[in-house]
Design a protein around this motif. Structure first.
Motif, mmCIF file in Angstrom:
data_model
loop_
_atom_site.group_PDB
_atom_site.id
_atom_site.type_symbol
_atom_site.label_atom_id
_atom_site.label_comp_id
_atom_site.label_asym_id
_atom_site.label_seq_id
_atom_site.Cartn_x
_atom_site.Cartn_y
_atom_site.Cartn_z
ATOM 1 N N SER A 18 0.720 -1.418 -0.205
ATOM 2 C CA SER A 18 -0.288 -0.017 -0.271
ATOM 3 C C SER A 18 0.557 1.165 0.196
ATOM 4 O O SER A 18 1.887 1.254 0.137
ATOM 5 N N PRO A 19 0.409 2.345 -0.484
ATOM 6 C CA PRO A 19 0.747 3.613 -0.618
ATOM 7 C C PRO A 19 1.181 4.294 1.248
ATOM 8 O O PRO A 19 0.737 3.578 2.105
ATOM 9 N N GLY A 20 2.848 4.507 1.173
ATOM 10 C CA GLY A 20 3.520 4.736 2.155
ATOM 11 C C GLY A 20 5.397 5.599 2.093
ATOM 12 O O GLY A 20 4.953 5.596 0.457
ATOM 13 N N PRO A 21 5.150 5.831 2.636
ATOM 14 C CA PRO A 21 6.422 6.806 2.798
ATOM 15 C C PRO A 21 7.441 6.281 1.847
ATOM 16 O O PRO A 21 8.413 6.409 0.287
ATOM 17 N N GLY A 22 7.675 5.254 2.271
ATOM 18 C CA GLY A 22 9.418 4.524 1.105
ATOM 19 C C GLY A 22 8.709 4.147 0.020
ATOM 20 O O GLY A 22 9.518 4.665 -0.735
ATOM 21 N N ALA A 110 19.607 3.335 2.577
ATOM 22 C CA ALA A 110 20.462 2.914 3.290
ATOM 23 C C ALA A 110 19.756 3.908 4.200
ATOM 24 O O ALA A 110 19.087 3.471 5.267
ATOM 25 N N ILE A 111 19.794 5.246 4.029
ATOM 26 C CA ILE A 111 19.721 6.347 5.152
ATOM 27 C C ILE A 111 17.906 6.242 5.480
ATOM 28 O O ILE A 111 17.722 6.492 6.375
ATOM 29 N N LEU A 112 17.204 6.432 4.259
ATOM 30 C CA LEU A 112 16.401 5.864 4.115
ATOM 31 C C LEU A 112 15.236 5.451 4.922
ATOM 32 O O LEU A 112 14.835 5.880 5.862
ATOM 33 N N LEU A 113 15.769 4.403 5.480
ATOM 34 C CA LEU A 113 15.449 2.988 6.217
ATOM 35 C C LEU A 113 15.751 3.342 7.611
ATOM 36 O O LEU A 113 15.097 3.378 8.390
ATOM 37 N N LEU A 115 16.607 5.760 9.136
ATOM 38 C CA LEU A 115 15.611 7.417 9.543
ATOM 39 C C LEU A 115 13.976 7.168 9.972
ATOM 40 O O LEU A 115 13.529 7.919 9.720
ATOM 41 N N ASN A 116 13.650 6.070 9.446
ATOM 42 C CA ASN A 116 12.361 5.375 9.147
ATOM 43 C C ASN A 116 11.771 5.104 10.617
ATOM 44 O O ASN A 116 12.453 3.108 10.781
ATOM 45 N N PRO A 117 10.841 5.606 11.193
ATOM 46 C CA PRO A 117 11.107 4.823 12.776
ATOM 47 C C PRO A 117 9.872 3.613 12.607
ATOM 48 O O PRO A 117 9.613 3.045 13.230
ATOM 49 N N LYS A 118 9.395 3.935 11.384
ATOM 50 C CA LYS A 118 7.964 3.399 10.973
ATOM 51 C C LYS A 118 8.264 1.857 10.686
ATOM 52 O O LYS A 118 7.958 1.038 10.960
ATOM 53 N N ALA A 119 9.573 1.738 10.218
ATOM 54 C CA ALA A 119 9.556 0.734 9.467
ATOM 55 C C ALA A 119 10.366 -0.975 11.219
ATOM 56 O O ALA A 119 10.138 -1.545 11.264
ATOM 57 N N TYR A 120 11.228 0.206 11.719
ATOM 58 C CA TYR A 120 11.220 -0.153 13.178
ATOM 59 C C TYR A 120 10.007 -1.095 14.390
ATOM 60 O O TYR A 120 10.031 -1.926 14.520
ATOM 61 N N LEU A 121 8.370 0.235 14.084
ATOM 62 C CA LEU A 121 8.262 -0.499 14.820
ATOM 63 C C LEU A 121 7.145 -1.775 13.916
ATOM 64 O O LEU A 121 6.797 -2.444 14.959
ATOM 65 N N ILE A 122 6.953 -1.925 12.747
ATOM 66 C CA ILE A 122 5.985 -2.133 11.904
ATOM 67 C C ILE A 122 7.212 -4.114 11.930
ATOM 68 O O ILE A 122 6.670 -4.735 12.245
#
Length: 198
Positions: A18-22, A110-113, A115-122
C-alpha cells in the motif's frame, strides 16, 4: 514453517504494497532516474532492512521499550533528509536548464531505512506477532522471517520504482523537465510531512 510463512506474508501484504513513505519515495526516484539507476538505492535500503530486522529479531534492540524521544529524533531526522532530497530535485536543472541526473545511491537507500521509525515499529510488531512469547528464540526462525520480510519489501519497492520509471518514459521530455522535477520534489516534500505528522 510453511503456515507461518503464509501468515507472515498475509500480515505484510497491506504494509508493504500500500502507499506509504518508502513506496512513494521509490516511485518518485524511479520517475526521476529510472529503475536501473535506482538499483543501488533499492539495494542499500534492503541491506539495511535485513541488518536492522535481524538485529531486532535477535533481541539486540528492544525498540518497544525505548523512549518516545528516540522515535521523535528518528522521525525528524528522516523528514529532514527527505526534504533535502526534494530540494535537490528542485535544483537539478535550475542552473543549466536541463536535468542533471544525480543518481540515488546505496547510501541514500540505507539512510532512508535507518531514519524511518515506522520501519522499526513494523519490524518489532512482526516479531511480537510471530515469535513465541515465552521460551528461547530460535535464531533460524528469526533469520527466515528476516529474509521473508526483506524479500517481500524488495519486491514491493521494485514494483513501485518500476511504476515511477513507466511515468518517466511516458511523461519526461526535455521541455517538461523543470515541471517534472517540481512535481517530484512536491511528492518528496509530502512524504517528509507524512513522516513527521503521521
Amino acid at each position: 514453517m510453511l503456515e507461518t510463512t503464509i501468515a507472515l506474508l498475509l500480515f505484510l501484504l497491506p504494509l508493504a504494497y500500500s502507499p506509504g513513505p518508502g513506496n512513494i519515495f521509490f516511485a518518485a526516484i524511479g520517475a526521476r532516474f529510472g529503475l536501473r539507476a535506482c538499483i543501488p538505492a533499492i539495494g542499500g535500503y534492503h541491506v539495511a532492512t535485513f541488518v536492522v530486522t535481524l538485529s531486532i529479531g535477535l533481541g539486540i534492540s528492544r525498540l518497544a521499550d525505548l523512549s518516545p524521544f528516540f522515535f521523535d529524533v528518528l522521525r525528524h531526522a528522516g523528514a529532514a533528509y527527505v526534504f533535502w532530497l526534494a530540494w535537490r530535485f528542485l535544483r537539478a536543472d535550475a542552473a543549466t536548464g536541463h536535468t542533471e541526473k544525480r543518481r540515488a545511491t546505496a547510501l541514500d537507500g540505507a539512510i532512508l531505512l535507518l531514519l524511518n521509525p515506522k520501519a522499526y515499529l513494523i519490524i518489532a510488531l512482526m516479531f511480537t506477532q510471530f515469535l513465541p512469547v515465552y521460551g528461547s528464540i530460535n535464531p533460524v526462525q528469526v533469520v527466515w522471517m528476516t529474509t521473508v520480510f526483506t524479500l517481500n519489501n524488495l519486491i514491493a519497492f521494485t514494483l513501485w520504482t518500476l511504476t515511477g520509471d513507466l511515468m518517466l518514459r511516458r511523461l519526461h521530455r526535455a521541455e517538461t523537465a523543470r515541471r517534472t522535477n517540481f512535481f517530484l520534489a512536491a511528492i518528496l516534500a509530502t512524504v517528509a510531512f507524512w513522516i513527521v505528522w503521521r
